[in-house]
Scaffold this motif. Structure first.
Motif, mmCIF file in Angstrom:
data_model
loop_
_atom_site.group_PDB
_atom_site.id
_atom_site.type_symbol
_atom_site.label_atom_id
_atom_site.label_comp_id
_atom_site.label_asym_id
_atom_site.label_seq_id
_atom_site.Cartn_x
_atom_site.Cartn_y
_atom_site.Cartn_z
ATOM 1 N N MET A 17 0.745 -0.976 -0.200
ATOM 2 C CA MET A 17 -0.569 0.226 -0.101
ATOM 3 C C MET A 17 1.174 1.511 0.194
ATOM 4 O O MET A 17 1.852 1.448 0.761
ATOM 5 C CB MET A 17 -0.915 -0.073 0.885
ATOM 6 N N ALA A 18 0.777 1.616 -1.033
ATOM 7 C CA ALA A 18 1.442 3.362 -1.138
ATOM 8 C C ALA A 18 0.289 4.454 -0.601
ATOM 9 O O ALA A 18 -0.882 4.943 -1.155
ATOM 10 C CB ALA A 18 2.247 4.152 -2.420
ATOM 11 N N SER B 216 -2.554 2.230 10.204
ATOM 12 C CA SER B 216 -3.812 2.257 10.918
ATOM 13 C C SER B 216 -4.308 1.642 10.004
ATOM 14 O O SER B 216 -5.686 1.606 10.189
ATOM 15 C CB SER B 216 -4.090 2.957 12.161
ATOM 16 N N LEU B 217 -4.122 2.383 8.941
ATOM 17 C CA LEU B 217 -5.323 2.417 7.824
ATOM 18 C C LEU B 217 -6.014 1.360 7.053
ATOM 19 O O LEU B 217 -6.645 1.036 6.164
ATOM 20 C CB LEU B 217 -5.922 3.500 7.122
ATOM 21 N N LEU B 218 -4.873 0.208 7.358
ATOM 22 C CA LEU B 218 -4.511 -0.240 6.398
ATOM 23 C C LEU B 218 -5.361 -1.884 7.051
ATOM 24 O O LEU B 218 -6.153 -1.939 7.731
ATOM 25 C CB LEU B 218 -3.579 -0.772 6.458
ATOM 26 N N ARG B 219 -5.512 -2.557 6.488
ATOM 27 C CA ARG B 219 -6.791 -4.049 6.266
ATOM 28 C C ARG B 219 -5.153 -5.025 6.465
ATOM 29 O O ARG B 219 -4.070 -5.006 6.623
ATOM 30 C CB ARG B 219 -7.500 -4.096 5.108
ATOM 31 N N PRO B 220 -6.254 -5.940 7.317
ATOM 32 C CA PRO B 220 -5.218 -7.244 7.932
ATOM 33 C C PRO B 220 -4.710 -7.701 6.542
ATOM 34 O O PRO B 220 -5.414 -7.458 5.844
ATOM 35 C CB PRO B 220 -6.216 -8.240 8.411
ATOM 36 N N GLY B 221 -3.126 -8.006 6.600
ATOM 37 C CA GLY B 221 -2.685 -8.571 5.515
ATOM 38 C C GLY B 221 -2.632 -7.350 4.767
ATOM 39 O O GLY B 221 -1.737 -8.380 4.003
ATOM 40 N N GLN B 222 -2.507 -6.759 4.657
ATOM 41 C CA GLN B 222 -1.546 -5.153 3.690
ATOM 42 C C GLN B 222 -0.691 -4.196 4.429
ATOM 43 O O GLN B 222 -0.515 -4.567 4.854
ATOM 44 C CB GLN B 222 -2.845 -4.194 3.481
ATOM 45 N N THR B 223 0.334 -4.300 3.883
ATOM 46 C CA THR B 223 1.510 -3.587 3.847
ATOM 47 C C THR B 223 2.166 -2.511 3.314
ATOM 48 O O THR B 223 1.839 -2.406 2.287
ATOM 49 C CB THR B 223 2.538 -4.470 3.297
ATOM 50 N N LEU B 224 2.329 -1.909 4.220
ATOM 51 C CA LEU B 224 2.286 -0.783 3.876
ATOM 52 C C LEU B 224 3.797 -0.484 3.528
ATOM 53 O O LEU B 224 4.699 -0.760 3.935
ATOM 54 C CB LEU B 224 2.762 0.356 5.233
#
Length: 201
Positions: free
Chosen positions: A1-2, A33-41
């Motif tokens: 995630m960008a 904190s805005l990412l969902r489980p499994g997403q990577t910043l």
């Protein structure tokens, strides 16, 4: 995630809603904190411009940007600029100079589009409520329809046009910003101590 952060849209959203309480904001923690489980910043790009006409504001902003550099390794700052513009009172004829922020929305649009074309993200989170970004969102999705773009609206802000352009949207509430504050004191590698401005309380 960008994540792409519209600095002035976020700043004024926070200030209008909570005054100065949450301006010492940890952008990396907020983004995560805005990412969902499994997403990577993977990256956080912060678009802003250096204040020119107010020395105290300039110092607070500089301290904040230095604090981000110390504490948030995934954050990259992209600078726009302020342009001087003459204003005249129609009633009395007095003139004065104001500074208008320029280039931020263009810089965000270019980065969002360029990173989509170069396959630098699968999903982008656009932290802004600026409808001027709609053409860039539509262009990115037209050129790379596999990319998903989500709008994250700063506190107290929203855009119906942007809602229609993106794949999804969310609103950032007080719980998110209150839990994403930088430490009150940070120390840079140079030994310089950075402190949350007393004015931001």
């Amino acid at each position: 995630m960008a994540v792409y952060v519209d600095g002035f849209n976020l700043y004024f959203g926070l200030k209008d809603k909570y005054r100065r309480r949450y301006l010492w904001l940890d952008l990396q923690t907020l983004a995560a904190s805005l990412l969902r489980p499994g997403q990577t910043l993977t990256q956080v790009t912060y678009f802003t411009a250096h204040v020119r006409d107010q020395p105290e504001s300039h110092q607070r902003q500089s301290d904040y940007l230095d604090a981000l550099a110390v504490h948030c390794p995934l954050v990259t700052v992209v600078d726009g600029r302020f342009r001087a513009k003459d204003r005249r009172c129609r009633g009395c004829g007095d003139t004065w100079v104001v500074f208008e922020e320029k280039e931020t929305d263009v810089n965000i649009a270019v980065a969002l589009l360029e990173d989509a074309v170069l396959d630098r993200y699968d999903m982008a989170l656009l932290l802004s409520a600026d409808s001027d970004l709609c053409p860039a969102v539509r262009a990115a999705k037209r050129l790379r329809p596999d990319k998903r773009i989500i709008a994250a609206f700063p506190p107290g802000r929203h855009s119906a046009d942007l809602k229609r352009a993106v794949d999804g949207f969310l609103s950032i509430g007080r719980d998110k910003v209150s839990r994403a504050q930088l430490p009150v004191t940070l120390t840079a590698d140079s030994g310089v101590v950075l402190r949350r401005p007393k004015y931001w309380s």
